[in-house]
Design a protein around this motif. Structure first.
Motif, PDB file in Angstrom:
ATOM      1  N   ASN A  14     -68.763  59.598   1.132  1.00 60.38           N
ATOM      2  CA  ASN A  14     -67.474  59.674   0.445  1.00 60.38           C
ATOM      3  C   ASN A  14     -67.177  58.505  -0.482  1.00 60.38           C
ATOM      4  O   ASN A  14     -66.114  58.457  -1.100  1.00 60.38           O
ATOM      5  CB  ASN A  14     -66.342  59.752   1.482  1.00 60.38           C
ATOM      6  N   ASP A  15     -68.118  57.542  -0.552  1.00 64.38           N
ATOM      7  CA  ASP A  15     -67.874  56.316  -1.329  1.00 64.38           C
ATOM      8  C   ASP A  15     -67.311  56.598  -2.715  1.00 64.38           C
ATOM      9  O   ASP A  15     -67.862  57.384  -3.474  1.00 64.38           O
ATOM     10  CB  ASP A  15     -69.178  55.553  -1.525  1.00 64.38           C
ATOM     11  N   THR A  16     -66.247  55.911  -3.033  1.00 63.89           N
ATOM     12  CA  THR A  16     -65.613  56.053  -4.341  1.00 63.89           C
ATOM     13  C   THR A  16     -65.046  54.710  -4.787  1.00 63.89           C
ATOM     14  O   THR A  16     -64.344  54.042  -4.026  1.00 63.89           O
ATOM     15  CB  THR A  16     -64.456  57.073  -4.269  1.00 63.89           C
ATOM     16  N   LEU A  17     -65.386  54.310  -5.995  1.00 61.77           N
ATOM     17  CA  LEU A  17     -64.756  53.149  -6.635  1.00 61.77           C
ATOM     18  C   LEU A  17     -64.121  53.664  -7.909  1.00 61.77           C
ATOM     19  O   LEU A  17     -64.799  54.243  -8.753  1.00 61.77           O
ATOM     20  CB  LEU A  17     -65.799  52.077  -6.967  1.00 61.77           C
ATOM     21  N   MET A  18     -62.817  53.479  -8.041  1.00 63.76           N
ATOM     22  CA  MET A  18     -62.106  54.077  -9.146  1.00 63.76           C
ATOM     23  C   MET A  18     -61.230  53.032  -9.829  1.00 63.76           C
ATOM     24  O   MET A  18     -60.662  52.167  -9.167  1.00 63.76           O
ATOM     25  CB  MET A  18     -61.221  55.182  -8.577  1.00 63.76           C
ATOM     26  N   ALA A  19     -61.146  53.109 -11.158  1.00 59.47           N
ATOM     27  CA  ALA A  19     -60.280  52.189 -11.902  1.00 59.47           C
ATOM     28  C   ALA A  19     -59.335  52.981 -12.794  1.00 59.47           C
ATOM     29  O   ALA A  19     -59.737  53.980 -13.404  1.00 59.47           O
ATOM     30  CB  ALA A  19     -61.127  51.240 -12.740  1.00 59.47           C
ATOM     31  N   MET A  20     -58.091  52.553 -12.844  1.00 54.56           N
ATOM     32  CA  MET A  20     -57.091  53.178 -13.712  1.00 54.56           C
ATOM     33  C   MET A  20     -56.427  52.099 -14.555  1.00 54.56           C
ATOM     34  O   MET A  20     -56.001  51.076 -14.019  1.00 54.56           O
ATOM     35  CB  MET A  20     -56.026  53.872 -12.863  1.00 54.56           C
ATOM     36  N   ALA A  21     -56.345  52.341 -15.844  1.00 55.14           N
ATOM     37  CA  ALA A  21     -55.715  51.373 -16.753  1.00 55.14           C
ATOM     38  C   ALA A  21     -54.506  52.034 -17.407  1.00 55.14           C
ATOM     39  O   ALA A  21     -54.640  52.992 -18.176  1.00 55.14           O
ATOM     40  CB  ALA A  21     -56.714  50.920 -17.803  1.00 55.14           C
ATOM     41  N   SER A  22     -53.324  51.510 -17.111  1.00 57.26           N
ATOM     42  CA  SER A  22     -52.099  52.167 -17.578  1.00 57.26           C
ATOM     43  C   SER A  22     -51.777  51.836 -19.031  1.00 57.26           C
ATOM     44  O   SER A  22     -51.045  52.561 -19.697  1.00 57.26           O
ATOM     45  CB  SER A  22     -50.916  51.750 -16.697  1.00 57.26           C
ATOM     46  N   ALA A  79     -70.913  52.411  -4.982  1.00 60.28           N
ATOM     47  CA  ALA A  79     -69.568  51.896  -4.725  1.00 60.28           C
ATOM     48  C   ALA A  79     -69.208  52.177  -3.279  1.00 60.28           C
ATOM     49  O   ALA A  79     -68.981  53.315  -2.903  1.00 60.28           O
ATOM     50  CB  ALA A  79     -68.596  52.611  -5.642  1.00 60.28           C
ATOM     51  N   THR A  80     -69.101  51.157  -2.478  1.00 60.01           N
ATOM     52  CA  THR A  80     -69.039  51.369  -1.040  1.00 60.01           C
ATOM     53  C   THR A  80     -67.648  51.741  -0.527  1.00 60.01           C
ATOM     54  O   THR A  80     -66.706  50.996  -0.702  1.00 60.01           O
ATOM     55  CB  THR A  80     -69.530  50.105  -0.326  1.00 60.01           C
ATOM     56  N   MET A  81     -67.559  52.878   0.106  1.00 61.44           N
ATOM     57  CA  MET A  81     -66.308  53.371   0.680  1.00 61.44           C
ATOM     58  C   MET A  81     -65.235  53.562  -0.418  1.00 61.44           C
ATOM     59  O   MET A  81     -65.565  53.830  -1.535  1.00 61.44           O
ATOM     60  CB  MET A  81     -65.823  52.456   1.801  1.00 61.44           C
ATOM     61  N   LEU A  82     -63.983  53.440  -0.079  1.00 62.60           N
ATOM     62  CA  LEU A  82     -62.934  53.709  -1.066  1.00 62.60           C
ATOM     63  C   LEU A  82     -62.385  52.406  -1.641  1.00 62.60           C
ATOM     64  O   LEU A  82     -62.020  51.507  -0.891  1.00 62.60           O
ATOM     65  CB  LEU A  82     -61.778  54.477  -0.426  1.00 62.60           C
ATOM     66  N   ALA A  83     -62.346  52.316  -2.970  1.00 63.26           N
ATOM     67  CA  ALA A  83     -61.730  51.160  -3.619  1.00 63.26           C
ATOM     68  C   ALA A  83     -61.062  51.625  -4.906  1.00 63.26           C
ATOM     69  O   ALA A  83     -61.630  52.411  -5.670  1.00 63.26           O
ATOM     70  CB  ALA A  83     -62.771  50.093  -3.910  1.00 63.26           C
ATOM     71  N   TYR A  84     -59.833  51.178  -5.109  1.00 65.84           N
ATOM     72  CA  TYR A  84     -59.047  51.568  -6.279  1.00 65.84           C
ATOM     73  C   TYR A  84     -58.635  50.322  -7.043  1.00 65.84           C
ATOM     74  O   TYR A  84     -58.159  49.358  -6.444  1.00 65.84           O
ATOM     75  CB  TYR A  84     -57.806  52.347  -5.850  1.00 65.84           C
ATOM     76  N   ILE A  85     -58.855  50.352  -8.342  1.00 67.21           N
ATOM     77  CA  ILE A  85     -58.487  49.236  -9.205  1.00 67.21           C
ATOM     78  C   ILE A  85     -57.381  49.718 -10.150  1.00 67.21           C
ATOM     79  O   ILE A  85     -57.561  50.717 -10.849  1.00 67.21           O
ATOM     80  CB  ILE A  85     -59.690  48.781 -10.060  1.00 67.21           C
ATOM     81  N   CYS A  86     -56.264  49.021 -10.144  1.00 65.09           N
ATOM     82  CA  CYS A  86     -55.176  49.338 -11.078  1.00 65.09           C
ATOM     83  C   CYS A  86     -55.021  48.178 -12.050  1.00 65.09           C
ATOM     84  O   CYS A  86     -54.983  47.017 -11.629  1.00 65.09           O
ATOM     85  CB  CYS A  86     -53.856  49.512 -10.334  1.00 65.09           C
ATOM     86  N   THR A  87     -54.953  48.480 -13.337  1.00 65.23           N
ATOM     87  CA  THR A  87     -54.715  47.426 -14.320  1.00 65.23           C
ATOM     88  C   THR A  87     -53.782  47.944 -15.409  1.00 65.23           C
ATOM     89  O   THR A  87     -53.734  49.157 -15.663  1.00 65.23           O
ATOM     90  CB  THR A  87     -56.033  46.897 -14.930  1.00 65.23           C
TER      91      THR A  87
END
Lengths: 389, 389
Positions: free
Chosen positions: A217-225, A176-184
């Motif tokens: 530091n690459d981070t790909l993160m997903a959060m589902a509310s 997962a390249t660099m920082l990416a945040y997924i909100c759903t």
């Protein structure tokens, strides 16, 4: 996006006056999944994040730019923990539910005094409307913020996915390249979210390159509310969500490459007709990483010799006399034969476009793969020769 | 050098008025050995050369710059054969004893009319004194000619080795990099010459990089005229010859890197303390190929974060807390700890030198490896964006 608040401020971590501290807050504990760098030298927030994500729940993400908190030993881990605690205290939530990310210079300790004043400030700014501020706060050498929004329905119930990313240099598909945040706002289990995220990553962030270097530091993160009424309850609904997540990740990945350090053009290499999946990947990767191909694209030169030389050294099975090569829809090489000055003139014209698709058919089998990459300009060198000074 | 004659002329293959056609002539049939590119897309002269070298004898090498005769199909092979025949006819020697090399643009047919007039001309110029002319005729983006001379004695009998090389871009250690010719007057068997050449190559041309791209035309060739009275007849004499050959190849390889396209600095990365030979190689290779490390060197920045990030993604076993990192003799990181601003100031001073040695001790075992490489400047981009226009 229902259930999420955002903020981004200038806390003084960067030397200039740009935003450098961002926060995402989930009003209720969100289901969460994350993928991290495969680099063996990993930053403190990633070491911590790998542990914390195991519980599959997250309520807040603090992300700073200007300092990667990498190669900072035990002090780095302590600092990352201290940052989590500050956020937890300010928001009155559990420390286990706070993740931290850092990006920037490697090898310097976090300026903790800036966080002590910055964290309360950034918490103060939290709002549903401050997505742009958060997106700005995580940028480093990026020249523009990267946000993608998509909505769809499952059983007539609307849900949305928002993606926010940063990334411009040290981009290579080794995670997962660099920082990416997924909100759903969808209802989904942690296990399903993790699987969907991995699948989306494989087709997006794992298929892009700017310079062939992998971040620590690459981070790909997903959060589902789960604040939407839409939920994943069968193969059909899962497919709707997966397709949208794929789309969001691919668009973010494309934005990262397009904003590649010094980049002036976006290119895609499509490999067709490979004997094996691995061959298709190797061929695409070698071309996308070739400095000579990338400088030729910058020079608007359809230099097919460099493309075929790169595929020749890739390790993939190649029979030169079988190769077809296209720039957009224009064939320049068919069955290994150069198609003449007229064809070259037309491809030269195509090279002037800001987005170029190169298709190489090995004509040896059925497997395909593709990579997004950018050209290589003097500016990449300038940006990276001066980065720390 | 006894037994060899050289020539180099402008035959009109290059667009400018520089020399572009060179010839080495051995007065008697020489014992010969050669190593070629491992790229799967290979040029016509390499396809031909691989066949011809099997007999282990050579009398003449024709080398042109300005056109690589690569990706030219059957026509390319026919053209390469026709060039061999012209040389054989002019010199009245067997066609099987003539090798040809080409370097330059990929994908264009050889301008055979230039060879028809050029070959008789270059034969006319043959002389023991025209080494410089030959060395000039094989250059492309090189900024200087590359010749190394060494002499020693075996049983009080003097022998010499001369090496001539070209190479500046498309340099990567995936075999004998670009064109290099070794002439020696020693008595040696073809089998011994081949083994010595492979061993020397492994330590020199296989340990250098400019840009990570592998040429389609790379050739390293050695010819032994046997005109000296010195001969290889035991382990001792073989070692004397091997050491000298190693030295000549290493010096030539160093010249190639130093003259790397756009290069302003020569760097060496030495890996120590690796668990396995392969780990040592992987670590050295990843650092030497990192665009971020190379741009930092250009910017005179001892950016150890990029070096440790590169080793982290190399695939080698790495424990960050065990790493020692030196610039020349100055430690900047010991057991994973940055050594402070004083140490950084001293390394910054070292970075201003034109030659820099970086030593990274993994402290995990006994294995070592090293690579020569160069920095990465705006000029590399300029040279390669404009190459064909």
């Amino acid at each position: 996006m229902k259930g999420f608040k955002f903020a981004g401020i200038h806390a003084g971590i960067k030397k200039n006056d740009q935003k450098d501290l961002g926060l995402i807050y989930c009003e209720k504990p969100s289901v969460a999944a994350a993928l991290f760098t495969r680099n063996k030298v990993i930053a403190a927030p990633v070491i911590l994040g790998k542990e914390k994500i195991k519980i599959g729940v997250c309520r807040a993400v603090l992300a700073n730019s200007g300092n990667a908190n990498c190669f900072t030993g035990n002090q780095g881990i302590e600092d990352a923990r201290a940052c989590s605690k500050m956020v937890a205290d300010c928001l009155d939530i559990e420390e286990d539910h706070v993740l931290v990310s850092s990006t920037g210079v490697i090898g310097a300790n976090l300026p903790m005094d800036k966080f002590k004043t910055g964290v309360p400030d950034v918490v103060q700014q939290l709002s549903e409307d401050n997505v742009d501020q958060f997106a700005d706060a995580i940028l480093t050498t990026d020249t523009c913020r990267k946000i993608v929004n998509r909505s769809a329905t499952i059983d007539n119930k609307k849900f949305s996915i928002m993606g926010i990313a940063k990334g411009s240099g040290m981009i290579r598909p080794d995670m997962a390249t660099m920082l990416a945040y997924i909100c759903t706002d969808i209802h989904i289990s942690a296990d399903d979210l993790n699987k969907c995220l991995s699948a989306a990553n494989e087709k997006s962030f794992n298929r892009i390159t700017v310079d062939g270097d992998t971040s620590t530091n690459d981070t790909l993160m997903a959060m589902a509310s789960g604040t939407s009424e839409a939920q994943i309850n069968d193969a059909g609904s899962k497919k709707i969500f997966q397709d949208m997540l794929d789309d969001v990740c691919f668009e973010l990945a494309k934005m990262v490459v397009k904003d590649g350090e010094g980049a002036t053009k976006l290119a895609q290499i499509i490999i067709k007709g490979a004997q094996t999946k691995k061959d298709a990947f190797k061929a695409a990767e070698a071309i996308a990483h070739s400095n000579l191909v990338k400088t030729a694209i910058y020079g608007e030169d359809p230099n097919w010799g460099r493309i075929t030389a790169a595929v020749g050294r890739s390790g993939a099975h190649v029979v030169p006399e079988k190769i077809d090569l296209y720039f957009d829809d224009q064939a320049l090489v068919l069955k290994g034969d150069w198609q003449g000055t007229e064809a070259e003139k037309k491809t030269s014209q195509i090279m002037k476009n800001s987005e170029i698709t190169i298709t190489l058919d090995l004509n040896l089998g059925q497997e395909t793969d593709s990579f997004l990459f950018c050209d290589f300009s003097e500016n990449y060198v300038k940006i990276n020769a001066d980065y720390r000074s």
